[in-house]
Each structure stands twice: as C-alpha cells, then as structure tokens.
Design an enzyme around this catalytic site. Structure first.
Site, short mmCIF file in Angstrom:
data_model
loop_
_atom_site.label_atom_id
_atom_site.label_comp_id
_atom_site.label_asym_id
_atom_site.label_seq_id
_atom_site.Cartn_x
_atom_site.Cartn_y
_atom_site.Cartn_z
N HIS A 16 12.17 9.60 0.42
CA HIS A 16 10.94 10.00 -0.29
C HIS A 16 10.78 11.51 -0.16
CE1 HIS A 16 9.43 5.85 -0.74
NE2 HIS A 16 10.09 5.66 0.39
N ARG A 18 8.46 13.13 -2.42
CA ARG A 18 7.15 13.46 -3.03
C ARG A 18 7.32 14.54 -4.10
NH1 ARG A 18 6.07 8.85 -0.48
NH2 ARG A 18 5.49 9.06 1.70
N HIS A 175 16.04 -0.74 3.53
CA HIS A 175 15.34 -0.72 4.83
C HIS A 175 15.16 -2.12 5.43
CE1 HIS A 175 12.03 -1.49 2.10
NE2 HIS A 175 11.87 -0.23 1.77
N LEU A 220 6.53 0.51 6.35
CA LEU A 220 6.78 -0.77 5.69
C LEU A 220 8.22 -0.83 5.20
CD1 LEU A 220 3.47 -1.21 3.70
CD2 LEU A 220 4.29 -2.64 5.59
N ASP A 248 14.67 6.30 4.57
CA ASP A 248 13.28 6.03 4.20
C ASP A 248 12.34 7.06 4.83
OD1 ASP A 248 11.21 4.79 2.88
OD2 ASP A 248 11.09 3.07 4.21
N HIS A 252 3.86 11.72 5.21
CA HIS A 252 2.42 11.68 4.91
C HIS A 252 1.77 12.68 5.84
CE1 HIS A 252 2.44 7.95 2.50
NE2 HIS A 252 3.34 7.50 3.35
N ALA A 264 1.65 4.10 5.34
CA ALA A 264 2.89 3.64 5.97
C ALA A 264 3.98 4.68 5.76
CB ALA A 264 3.32 2.32 5.35
O1 DOR Z 1 6.86 3.09 5.17
C1 DOR Z 1 7.00 3.23 3.96
N1 DOR Z 1 6.63 4.36 3.31
N2 DOR Z 1 7.53 2.22 3.25
C2 DOR Z 1 7.59 2.25 1.94
O2 DOR Z 1 8.05 1.29 1.36
C3 DOR Z 1 7.04 3.39 1.16
C4 DOR Z 1 6.99 4.59 1.97
C5 DOR Z 1 6.16 5.69 1.35
O3 DOR Z 1 6.30 5.96 0.15
O4 DOR Z 1 5.38 6.30 2.08
ZN ZN Z 2 10.87 3.88 1.04
#
Ligand code: DOR
Ligand code: ZN
Length: 343
Positions: A16, A18, A175, A220, A248, A252, A264
């Site tokens: 990710h 962003r 994952h 997640l 993954d 955040h 998550a």
């Molecule tokens: O922990 C997670 N963060 N699992 C995900 O599937 C999405 C991800 C996120 O985009 O922050």
């Molecule tokens: Zn992910």
C-alpha cells in the site's frame, strides 16, 4: 558465522503506497530496497479502470526519489461493474499485472468491493483467458463468522468455488494468516500461490491483546494463534515456490491508528528486510530467503527475476521508530525482538 548476505533485489508482491503526501513519505522506504511492487488499488476513490491505474502509476513515478530504480506493478480494484474489455486492454498495454478482489466491507476502503461473486464471473473468465492473476483478500464479511475464522471460511465459501468455476485462473491468496490457507495452497497442483507478510511471521494475537491493546499490531487479516504463525514460518522458509513475500506494508497516521475505531495496518517498509533475515536465520533457512523475497514471486507472475542485488551485513539495523509525514507521524512496525541484519 555468515557476515554478509547477498540476494537478488527483492520484490514486494503486496504493498500500500496511498497517494499525495503519504505516497511521497512512504515510497522512498520501499524503493530503497525493492525493485518492484504490486500496488494495492484501495485508494479513495479506488483504482477501478485502466485509466485510473495509468494515472496512479504516473503519480507514483513522479513521487520517486531521484535516481531510484523502482517499478510499480499496478492492479485494478474489482467491482461488480468492472468491464472485462477494459481489464483486457489495460493488461495488453502492460499497465496492470493483477486484479484485486476485496469482499465488500472486508477491510480498509473495501466498500466498493464484491458482494455477489456471480456478477464478476465474466471478468474472471477473461482474466483466465489472458493469464492475468487475481489477488484475493481472503476473508468473508459475514457478521456471524468469528473474525479469527474468516479466512478459513473464505476458502470454502468463496475461493474454492471460484477456482472450480475458473480452473485456468491464476489466484494469489494474499497475506495468509492460517495453517488452513497454507495447506489449501499446498493442495493445489497449479495456478494457486500465497503471499505472506513480514509481520505475520513475527506476531500472534497475543501481541495485539495481551497486557493491553496494541493498535500498531492490528491489521487485517488479524494475526491468529501461535500455531498459525509457526505454520506461516514453515511455509515461508520451506523454499516451496508457491509462497512469496507480500509485505502488506500499510501506513496509517498514528492519529488514525489510535482511535476508538482504529485503522488496520502495519507499516513495515523501513525494516522488512532486517526482520525477514532475522526470521529466516532463526529458522535456519537463510539460504532460502532469496527464494521467498526474489525468485518465487516473479516465477508465479511470469516476470523475469531482477538482475541487481542487495547485500545485508551482520550489523544492528538503524531505522526510525516512526516517520514524519505532512499528515502526522506513522509508526514503524516494532518486531519486539533484536535485529542483526542491515540492508
Ligand atoms: O491491515 C490491512 N491494512 N489490511 C488490509 O487488507 C488493508 C490495509 C490498508 O489498506 O490499510
Ligand atoms: Zn493489503
């Protein structure tokens, strides 16, 4: 004792990044160590068309630090309205390398995901025909299913039926967090692989919940019991070509993690390689680290391996406990164990 470790430059098969300020803040941490990454499309709004993917790829390229050698491998976010012809065109142009299935409501920004899996059958059939892989977030969203069972139930209710209906479709269970998923991947003769994150090789559910709640370990699919973490370590360090790295890494801000309903995600990009070397050394499998980080993924995706290398030296790594971004600090994943390898 081995003092240096040289690997073909790794790839991250689930990342990710962003957008905007956050993209600019986190991208250098991946580009420093990885040659390529499969880029998750769960932006707001999501990356749903070939044109969206091309524009997002351009923003990532523009955000790269000068001199960085990094290629984003774009994905599309599968919705019930996805057009098979648009998917095929984006693939033919080389813009996308996979399509991502989020069950609607399963995780961060998944509201536009799929509820009725029959509706996406034409897209899946087209993907099978053109050899474009499907990446899956493998959790059911049924409120009646315990959150710790959602991955195993997804295999029975969703994944296995999809694979039976589309046997030529290449699928990546992303994952994975359970021995059930690792066993399911091993049971398939072809067209099925799994990514494993760095953090799921390190934490179990006690890290999140014992002795106080630890939001920075919440992701997640949520980390499971210790027996599952050990099964993931066995799979990752086995050399089995069906298992490869997808970090993954999911940044955040601390403000968004430390809420009554926190986000998550674990941000592992800055220390992933140090942690992986530690885990593989603990398992007596340093000689299989390269297969996990650099060989198995390209083989499954049908891409060449990287020709450059990265060398880790036996030295305590120096990485920050958080990075600063214009949106606020983002905490770096704490592996809660000493690390001894520096890339
Ligand atoms: O922990 C997670 N963060 N699992 C995900 O599937 C999405 C991800 C996120 O985009 O922050
Ligand atoms: Zn992910």
């Amino acid at each position: 004792m081995t003092q240096t470790l040289t690997l073909r430059r790794p790839d991250d098969w689930h990342l990710h990044l962003r957008d905007g300020d956050m993209l600019r803040a986190v991208l250098p941490h991946t580009a420093a160590h990885f040659a390529r990454a499969i880029i998750m499309p769960n932006l707001v709004p999501p990356v749903v068309t070939g044109a969206d993917a091309r524009a997002y790829r351009d923003r990532i390229m523009a955000a790269l630090p000068k001199g960085a050698d990094f290629t984003p491998l774009m994905t599309l976010y599968l919705t019930e309205n996805t057009d098979p012809a648009d998917v095929a065109a984006a693939h033919a142009e080389g813009v996308i390398h996979a399509v991502k299935l989020y069950p609607a409501g399963a995780t961060t920004n998944s509201a536009s995901g799929v509820s009725n899996f029959d509706k996406v059958a034409p897209v899946l059939e087209k993907m099978a025909e053109i050899g474009l892989p499907l990446c899956t977030h493998g959790e059911v969203t049924d409120a009646a299913v315990d959150i710790f069972d959602r991955e195993a139930v997804f295999i029975d209710r969703v994944l296995d039926p999809i694979r039976r209906a589309h046997p030529k479709l290449k699928v990546i269970m992303e994952h994975i967090t359970t021995s059930d998923a690792a066993d399911y991947v091993r049971s398939a003769d072809k067209n099925l692989a799994a990514t494993i994150t760095t953090h799921h090789l390190v934490i179990n559910r006690n890290h999140i919940l014992a002795g106080g709640i630890k939001p920075h370990y919440y992701c997640l699919p949520v980390a499971k019991r210790e027996v599952h973490r050990l099964a993931l370590r066995t799979a990752a360090t086995s050399g089995d070509a069906r298992f490869f790295l997808g970090t993954d890494s999911a940044p955040h801000t601390d403000a968004n993690k430390l809420l009554p309903c926190g986000c998550a995600g674990c941000f592992t990009a800055p220390n992933t390689l140090s942690i992986l070397a530690e885990v593989f050394e603990q398992e007596g499998a340093l000689d299989r680290l390269e297969a996990f980080t650099s060989l198995n993924g390209p083989a499954f995706y049908g891409l060449p391996v990287n020709h450059t290398t990265v060398t880790l030296i036996r030295k305590t790594p120096d990485y920050p406990d958080h990075i600063d971004t214009p949106d606020g600090p983002v905490t770096v994943f704490d592996p809660a164990m000493p690390l001894h390898w520096t890339p």
